[in-house]
Motif scaffolding. Structure first.
Motif, PDB file in Angstrom:
ATOM      1  N   LEU A  23       0.715  -1.313   0.150  1.00  0.00           N
ATOM      2  CA  LEU A  23       0.048  -0.121  -0.161  1.00  0.00           C
ATOM      3  C   LEU A  23       0.844   1.276  -0.134  1.00  0.00           C
ATOM      4  CD1 LEU A  23      -2.685  -1.073   2.684  1.00  0.00           C
ATOM      5  CD2 LEU A  23      -2.855  -1.324   0.033  1.00  0.00           C
ATOM      6  N   LEU A  24       2.146   0.969   0.070  1.00  0.00           N
ATOM      7  CA  LEU A  24       2.936   2.317   0.285  1.00  0.00           C
ATOM      8  C   LEU A  24       3.009   3.449  -1.167  1.00  0.00           C
ATOM      9  CD1 LEU A  24       6.015   0.880   2.122  1.00  0.00           C
ATOM     10  CD2 LEU A  24       4.582   2.369   2.681  1.00  0.00           C
ATOM     11  N   ASP A  25       2.449   2.753  -2.199  1.00  0.00           N
ATOM     12  CA  ASP A  25       2.397   3.243  -3.395  1.00  0.00           C
ATOM     13  C   ASP A  25       1.136   3.943  -3.378  1.00  0.00           C
ATOM     14  OD1 ASP A  25       5.189   3.052  -4.467  1.00  0.00           O
ATOM     15  OD2 ASP A  25       4.617   1.249  -5.140  1.00  0.00           O
ATOM     16  N   SER A  26       0.083   3.728  -2.515  1.00  0.00           N
ATOM     17  CA  SER A  26      -1.148   4.228  -2.705  1.00  0.00           C
ATOM     18  C   SER A  26      -1.446   4.931  -1.311  1.00  0.00           C
ATOM     19  CB  SER A  26      -2.158   3.255  -2.764  1.00  0.00           C
ATOM     20  OG  SER A  26      -1.978   2.496  -4.007  1.00  0.00           O
ATOM     21  N   PRO A  27      -0.916   6.132  -1.182  1.00  0.00           N
ATOM     22  CA  PRO A  27      -1.099   7.007   0.083  1.00  0.00           C
ATOM     23  C   PRO A  27      -2.336   6.959   0.717  1.00  0.00           C
ATOM     24  CG  PRO A  27       0.404   8.272  -1.549  1.00  0.00           C
ATOM     25  CD  PRO A  27      -0.430   7.065  -2.432  1.00  0.00           C
ATOM     26  N   GLY A  28      -3.396   7.367  -0.132  1.00  0.00           N
ATOM     27  CA  GLY A  28      -4.709   7.366   0.860  1.00  0.00           C
ATOM     28  C   GLY A  28      -5.278   6.178   1.351  1.00  0.00           C
ATOM     29  N   THR A  29      -4.970   4.801   0.713  1.00  0.00           N
ATOM     30  CA  THR A  29      -5.150   3.471   0.992  1.00  0.00           C
ATOM     31  C   THR A  29      -4.408   3.320   2.277  1.00  0.00           C
ATOM     32  OG1 THR A  29      -5.780   2.864  -1.144  1.00  0.00           O
ATOM     33  CG2 THR A  29      -5.812   1.293   0.609  1.00  0.00           C
ATOM     34  N   LEU A  30      -3.096   3.610   2.061  1.00  0.00           N
ATOM     35  CA  LEU A  30      -2.376   3.474   3.417  1.00  0.00           C
ATOM     36  C   LEU A  30      -2.484   4.270   4.588  1.00  0.00           C
ATOM     37  CD1 LEU A  30       0.579   2.498   4.420  1.00  0.00           C
ATOM     38  CD2 LEU A  30       1.649   4.698   3.576  1.00  0.00           C
ATOM     39  N   ASN A  31      -2.923   5.523   4.382  1.00  0.00           N
ATOM     40  CA  ASN A  31      -3.338   6.279   5.484  1.00  0.00           C
ATOM     41  C   ASN A  31      -4.911   5.707   6.205  1.00  0.00           C
ATOM     42  OD1 ASN A  31      -1.347   7.964   4.975  1.00  0.00           O
ATOM     43  ND2 ASN A  31      -2.448   9.683   4.610  1.00  0.00           N
TER      44      ASN A  31
END
Length: 319
Positions: free
Chosen positions: A84-92
């Motif tokens: 998920l590190l490449d998807s900041p919104g989902t990571l948060n």
């Protein structure tokens, strides 16, 4: 191994050592090459869940009937925070869910005699003290260079008092809370914590700092994985972009953590120091694996030095 068997797994038992209830896990006995699974061994989950007075209400539920490989692919849809590190919104989103889970974990009432504790694990401890000459031959050249830099920068003094225990701030810790020990559904709304073999008592900032340090390390690592001839300015731009992503995720985690009414308060200064310590642990892991003290560990030590020497600058990140 003596003691009460947990989860129908003979190698995981609960027993009393020196008057303290503990959970002891031995190797399955299938030989040194026995496969533990990519992310999780169900026995560790069952041992951790057994620490709760009522296993069914544990905030980090353990799917005990699943094997490790099946668990990571079927139950968690193969998603780790690494993915998920490449998807900041989902990571948060995932970090928000993790913040609530860890807040509930730390907020458990652990005063009763019915609680069992996993024995303290050695873990990684960066060489804050000077390394005895007789020990140098057992270390890689990269680790020796790292130790020299840590000693030269005075981390032993900078972190003095941080790593000690405070009796009235002891909570139930995961003990190895790094981003790759958190699994999430594809949308980040549901998370599970894995790999509990370091669980036990400690101050909450130990878990929180370990997670923050692991996220900062991974984003810095990704920024540095380019050709060695990259210009310094371009590298710094990538590192800055990566760390901002990490800080955003850390903020989401801490904000959610603080919404849990039973969660302990966070000492921001101690949090800064524990994050610096976690960065040194990650640098040590790198030098022990690669035998090199190169770009990544040097950057980690630099960030850790700034954080340990000037924690006031970072307090806003942790409040």
């Amino acid at each position: 191994m003596t003691g009460d068997i947990l989860g129908n797994r003979p190698h995981v038992r609960r027993r009393v050592e020196s008057g303290v209830h503990v959970v002891v896990k031995n190797h399955r006995g299938d030989g040194e090459g026995a496969r533990r699974g990519l992310f999780v061994e169900a026995a560790l989950q069952s041992a951790a869940a057994a620490c709760y007075p009522a296993e069914a209400t544990a905030p980090v539920a353990a799917p005990l009937s699943c094997t490790s490989d099946r668990l990571t692919t079927a139950f968690y849809a193969g998603r780790t925070l690494d993915a998920l590190l490449d998807s900041p919104g989902t990571l948060n989103t995932a970090m928000t869910a993790a913040g609530r889970a860890v807040g509930e974990l730390h907020g458990q009432d652990v005063s009763g005699d019915e609680w069992a504790w996993l024995p303290k694990a050695a873990g990684e401890h960066p060489p804050l003290d000077p390394i005895p000459v007789r020990s140098l031959g057992a270390l890689s050249a990269g680790t020796v260079e790292l130790a020299a830099r840590i000693h030269h920068l005075g981390f032993e003094t900078l972190l003095a008092g941080t790593l000690g225990t405070v009796a009235d701030r002891q909570v139930f810790l995961h003990g190895d809370l790094k981003f790759d020990n958190i699994l999430a559904t594809a949308d980040g709304t549901v998370v599970r914590l894995i790999d509990w073999e370091c669980a036990g008592r400690g101050m909450p900032e130990r878990d929180l700092g370990a997670l923050a340090g692991s996220l900062l390390t991974e984003t810095i690592r990704r920024a540095t994985v380019r050709e060695a001839g990259d210009e310094a300015r371009e590298l710094l731009e990538r590192v800055d972009e990566g760390t901002q992503k990490a800080w955003s995720a850390i903020a989401a985690f801490l904000t959610a953590y603080r919404t849990v009414s039973s969660a302990p308060g966070v000492d921001s200064r101690r949090m800064a120091h524990m994050t610096a310590y976690a960065l040194l642990c990650r640098a040590l892991s790198y030098t022990q694996t690669t035998f090199e003290f190169d770009r990544l560990p040097k950057l980690l030590v630099k960030v850790a030095s700034n954080m340990a020497a000037r924690p006031d600058v970072f307090l806003g990140r942790f409040t």
